[in-house]
Scaffold this motif. Structure first.
Motif, PDB file in Angstrom:
ATOM      1  N   ALA A 177      15.898   5.546  12.101  1.00 18.16           N
ATOM      2  CA  ALA A 177      14.939   4.512  11.718  1.00 18.16           C
ATOM      3  C   ALA A 177      14.974   4.309  10.215  1.00 18.16           C
ATOM      4  O   ALA A 177      15.026   5.262   9.446  1.00 18.16           O
ATOM      5  N   LYS A 178      14.906   3.050   9.809  1.00 21.79           N
ATOM      6  CA  LYS A 178      14.874   2.736   8.380  1.00 21.79           C
ATOM      7  C   LYS A 178      13.556   3.180   7.753  1.00 21.79           C
ATOM      8  O   LYS A 178      13.524   3.646   6.617  1.00 21.79           O
ATOM      9  N   VAL A 179      12.470   3.029   8.524  1.00 20.70           N
ATOM     10  CA  VAL A 179      11.143   3.348   7.997  1.00 20.70           C
ATOM     11  C   VAL A 179      10.382   4.206   9.008  1.00 20.70           C
ATOM     12  O   VAL A 179      10.342   3.886  10.198  1.00 20.70           O
ATOM     13  N   THR A 180       9.793   5.287   8.524  1.00 18.83           N
ATOM     14  CA  THR A 180       8.907   6.118   9.357  1.00 18.83           C
ATOM     15  C   THR A 180       7.587   6.409   8.636  1.00 18.83           C
ATOM     16  O   THR A 180       6.733   7.109   9.170  1.00 18.83           O
ATOM     17  N   SER A 181       7.424   5.882   7.446  1.00 23.16           N
ATOM     18  CA  SER A 181       6.220   6.147   6.646  1.00 23.16           C
ATOM     19  C   SER A 181       5.003   5.473   7.254  1.00 23.16           C
ATOM     20  O   SER A 181       5.100   4.454   7.955  1.00 23.16           O
ATOM     21  N   TRP A 182       3.832   6.034   6.962  1.00 26.31           N
ATOM     22  CA  TRP A 182       2.599   5.539   7.544  1.00 26.31           C
ATOM     23  C   TRP A 182       1.450   5.821   6.592  1.00 26.31           C
ATOM     24  O   TRP A 182       1.617   6.544   5.602  1.00 26.31           O
TER      25      TRP A 182
ATOM     26  N   LEU B  95       0.828  -1.201   0.000  1.00 27.33           N
ATOM     27  CA  LEU B  95       0.000   0.000   0.000  1.00 27.33           C
ATOM     28  C   LEU B  95       0.865   1.255   0.000  1.00 27.33           C
ATOM     29  O   LEU B  95       1.948   1.273   0.594  1.00 27.33           O
ATOM     30  N   LYS B  96       0.375   2.300  -0.647  1.00 29.27           N
ATOM     31  CA  LYS B  96       1.109   3.559  -0.693  1.00 29.27           C
ATOM     32  C   LYS B  96       0.927   4.326   0.608  1.00 29.27           C
ATOM     33  O   LYS B  96      -0.163   4.434   1.148  1.00 29.27           O
ATOM     34  N   THR B  97       2.027   4.880   1.103  1.00 31.76           N
ATOM     35  CA  THR B  97       1.976   5.655   2.333  1.00 31.76           C
ATOM     36  C   THR B  97       1.691   7.124   2.021  1.00 31.76           C
ATOM     37  O   THR B  97       1.932   7.595   0.910  1.00 31.76           O
ATOM     38  N   ASN B  98       1.174   7.855   3.033  1.00 27.49           N
ATOM     39  CA  ASN B  98       0.860   9.268   2.804  1.00 27.49           C
ATOM     40  C   ASN B  98       1.151  10.160   4.010  1.00 27.49           C
ATOM     41  O   ASN B  98       0.781  11.331   4.013  1.00 27.49           O
ATOM     42  N   THR B  99       1.808   9.590   5.050  1.00 22.57           N
ATOM     43  CA  THR B  99       2.124  10.404   6.221  1.00 22.57           C
ATOM     44  C   THR B  99       3.280   9.743   6.974  1.00 22.57           C
ATOM     45  O   THR B  99       3.909   8.822   6.476  1.00 22.57           O
ATOM     46  N   LYS B 100       3.558  10.230   8.179  1.00 22.51           N
ATOM     47  CA  LYS B 100       4.637   9.699   9.008  1.00 22.51           C
ATOM     48  C   LYS B 100       4.078   9.233  10.344  1.00 22.51           C
ATOM     49  O   LYS B 100       3.034   9.684  10.800  1.00 22.51           O
ATOM     50  N   SER B 101       4.803   8.322  10.998  1.00 21.29           N
ATOM     51  CA  SER B 101       4.442   7.897  12.338  1.00 21.29           C
ATOM     52  C   SER B 101       5.709   7.583  13.117  1.00 21.29           C
ATOM     53  O   SER B 101       6.807   7.513  12.551  1.00 21.29           O
ATOM     54  N   ILE B 102       5.555   7.379  14.411  1.00 23.37           N
ATOM     55  CA  ILE B 102       6.714   7.148  15.275  1.00 23.37           C
ATOM     56  C   ILE B 102       7.241   5.730  15.077  1.00 23.37           C
ATOM     57  O   ILE B 102       6.488   4.756  15.146  1.00 23.37           O
ATOM     58  N   PRO B 103       8.548   5.555  14.811  1.00 20.87           N
ATOM     59  CA  PRO B 103       9.111   4.218  14.592  1.00 20.87           C
ATOM     60  C   PRO B 103       9.359   3.495  15.916  1.00 20.87           C
ATOM     61  O   PRO B 103       9.971   4.031  16.837  1.00 20.87           O
TER      62      PRO B 103
ATOM     63  N   ALA C 150      -4.350   3.546   8.567  1.00 23.74           N
ATOM     64  CA  ALA C 150      -3.797   2.311   9.118  1.00 23.74           C
ATOM     65  C   ALA C 150      -4.208   2.129  10.574  1.00 23.74           C
ATOM     66  O   ALA C 150      -4.317   3.090  11.335  1.00 23.74           O
ATOM     67  N   ILE C 151      -4.417   0.889  10.963  1.00 23.47           N
ATOM     68  CA  ILE C 151      -4.728   0.553  12.347  1.00 23.47           C
ATOM     69  C   ILE C 151      -3.569  -0.174  13.019  1.00 23.47           C
ATOM     70  O   ILE C 151      -3.631  -0.482  14.215  1.00 23.47           O
ATOM     71  N   GLY C 152      -2.511  -0.460  12.263  1.00 28.10           N
ATOM     72  CA  GLY C 152      -1.364  -1.135  12.833  1.00 28.10           C
ATOM     73  C   GLY C 152      -0.340  -1.455  11.765  1.00 28.10           C
ATOM     74  O   GLY C 152      -0.502  -1.093  10.588  1.00 28.10           O
ATOM     75  N   TYR C 153       0.721  -2.135  12.194  1.00 33.78           N
ATOM     76  CA  TYR C 153       1.802  -2.538  11.283  1.00 33.78           C
ATOM     77  C   TYR C 153       2.098  -4.013  11.504  1.00 33.78           C
ATOM     78  O   TYR C 153       2.188  -4.484  12.638  1.00 33.78           O
ATOM     79  N   PHE C 154       2.238  -4.745  10.414  1.00 35.79           N
ATOM     80  CA  PHE C 154       2.483  -6.185  10.439  1.00 35.79           C
ATOM     81  C   PHE C 154       3.932  -6.433  10.036  1.00 35.79           C
ATOM     82  O   PHE C 154       4.267  -6.376   8.862  1.00 35.79           O
ATOM     83  N   TRP C 155       4.788  -6.675  11.034  1.00 39.65           N
ATOM     84  CA  TRP C 155       6.186  -7.027  10.747  1.00 39.65           C
ATOM     85  C   TRP C 155       6.235  -8.468  10.297  1.00 39.65           C
ATOM     86  O   TRP C 155       5.756  -9.363  10.982  1.00 39.65           O
ATOM     87  N   CYS C 156       6.814  -8.698   9.134  1.00 36.99           N
ATOM     88  CA  CYS C 156       6.729 -10.014   8.495  1.00 36.99           C
ATOM     89  C   CYS C 156       8.001 -10.225   7.690  1.00 36.99           C
ATOM     90  O   CYS C 156       8.029 -10.056   6.478  1.00 36.99           O
TER      91      CYS C 156
ATOM     92  N   ILE D 117       2.697  -7.785  15.279  1.00 36.40           N
ATOM     93  CA  ILE D 117       1.890  -6.622  14.915  1.00 36.40           C
ATOM     94  C   ILE D 117       2.113  -5.542  15.966  1.00 36.40           C
ATOM     95  O   ILE D 117       2.246  -5.830  17.156  1.00 36.40           O
ATOM     96  N   LEU D 118       2.187  -4.302  15.504  1.00 43.32           N
ATOM     97  CA  LEU D 118       2.449  -3.166  16.371  1.00 43.32           C
ATOM     98  C   LEU D 118       1.463  -2.049  16.058  1.00 43.32           C
ATOM     99  O   LEU D 118       0.813  -2.063  15.007  1.00 43.32           O
ATOM    100  N   SER D 119       1.410  -1.057  16.930  1.00 38.59           N
ATOM    101  CA  SER D 119       0.481   0.055  16.745  1.00 38.59           C
ATOM    102  C   SER D 119       1.091   1.229  15.996  1.00 38.59           C
ATOM    103  O   SER D 119       0.425   2.240  15.779  1.00 38.59           O
ATOM    104  N   SER D 120       2.344   1.120  15.611  1.00 38.20           N
ATOM    105  CA  SER D 120       2.975   2.084  14.719  1.00 38.20           C
ATOM    106  C   SER D 120       3.991   1.327  13.892  1.00 38.20           C
ATOM    107  O   SER D 120       4.191   0.123  14.086  1.00 38.20           O
ATOM    108  N   VAL D 121       4.654   2.010  13.002  1.00 43.57           N
ATOM    109  CA  VAL D 121       5.562   1.335  12.078  1.00 43.57           C
ATOM    110  C   VAL D 121       6.749   0.718  12.822  1.00 43.57           C
ATOM    111  O   VAL D 121       7.286   1.312  13.760  1.00 43.57           O
ATOM    112  N   PHE D 122       7.140  -0.490  12.429  1.00 42.29           N
ATOM    113  CA  PHE D 122       8.348  -1.120  12.960  1.00 42.29           C
ATOM    114  C   PHE D 122       9.541  -0.453  12.312  1.00 42.29           C
ATOM    115  O   PHE D 122       9.614  -0.320  11.090  1.00 42.29           O
TER     116      PHE D 122
END
Length: 259
Positions: free
Chosen positions: A28-33, A8-16, A37-43, A56-61
């Motif tokens: 942080a390697k990734v801060t996009s959000w 999915l395409k990101t359109n904002t930032k969140s806390i890593p 989104a309701i969460g992040y799936f580290w896989c 799964i986390l509540s912000s970007v891994f």
């Protein structure tokens, strides 16, 4: 299986984050959000030797290697999450690849996977205020609480009732329902427990809508103080093990892994 979910395409930032309520201290390697989104799936990776790198986390891994969770892909996220955790990694299967299922999944399996994910130890979704990163203070919201405030006797409102609404109308198997019932008892015990300042600060217990990670570890720390009668997880763990054993053979019967 890495193609099971679209990117999915990101359109904002969140806390890593690097854990449920632990912020990435360095770059942080990734801060996009995504604002929906309701969460992040580290896989990370698509074979069994890397299956433990699933959460799964509540912000970007902060290291990336995952998918953004939105309402539209939550069903597939819970399936992928469960399949990656259900089968133990051994030296014999460590190169086995996860595959897209060979046949249509039944609703009971899908719902069982949802409950398995919500109460799994790598469900790191959480809530917290005043997390500091990049010279700013951030809040994270927990969208993965399967109960209402009234059901668990919470001391304040939850910011999100997404999961309660998402689960409405779903029929759960007796194994999944037992996990829900025993999990609710643990949630209720959390809200009548007087945690000391050290525990509240460590696990960021500054909001009512805490996550399963915060509840489990706060209670564990409370038990380790040895000052009160410990809160038991035995009934919950027995129920969760029953659901786990039910799901394991279906990983192979649906073709997620080959024997």
């Amino acid at each position: 299986m890495s193609n099971y979910l679209p990117r999915l395409k990101t359109n904002t930032k969140s806390i890593p984050l690097k854990n449920a309520v632990t912020v990435q201290s360095g770059k942080a390697k990734v801060t996009s959000w995504i604002d929906t989104a309701i969460g992040y799936f580290w896989c990370n990776g698509n074979d069994l030797q890397q299956s433990g790198q699933t959460a799964i986390l509540s912000s970007v891994f902060s290291a990336g290697n995952g998918y953004y969770i939105v309402p539209e892909n939550l069903e597939k996220v819970s399936i992928m999450y469960s399949v990656r955790h259900l089968i133990e990694h051994t030296w014999q299967n460590h190169n086995d690849q996860f595959l897209i299922p060979e046949k249509e999944l039944c609703e009971e399996f899908k719902n069982d996977c949802l409950i398995y994910m919500l109460f799994n130890g790598k469900n790191l979704t959480a809530s917290a205020n005043d997390l500091e990163w990049n010279n700013q203070k951030w809040s994270i919201v927990n969208h993965f609480i399967p109960f209402t405030e009234t059901e668990v006797n919470a001391n304040d409102r939850f910011e999100s009732d997404f999961m309660v609404q998402y689960m409405q109308g779903k029929n759960f198997s007796k194994e999944a329902q037992k996990v829900l019932d025993e999990g609710k008892k643990i949630w209720q015990k959390y809200f009548v427990t007087d945690f000391n300042h050290e525990i509240r600060d460590k696990y960021k217990l500054n909001r009512a809508d805490v996550g399963w990670y915060q509840i489990r570890f706060a209670i564990k720390a409370y038990n380790e103080l040895g000052e009160n009668i410990p809160i038991s997880f035995e009934a919950f763990e027995n129920a969760y093990n029953e659901l786990t054993e039910k799901l394991k053979p279906q990983v192979y019967s649906y073709g997620f892994l080959k024997v």
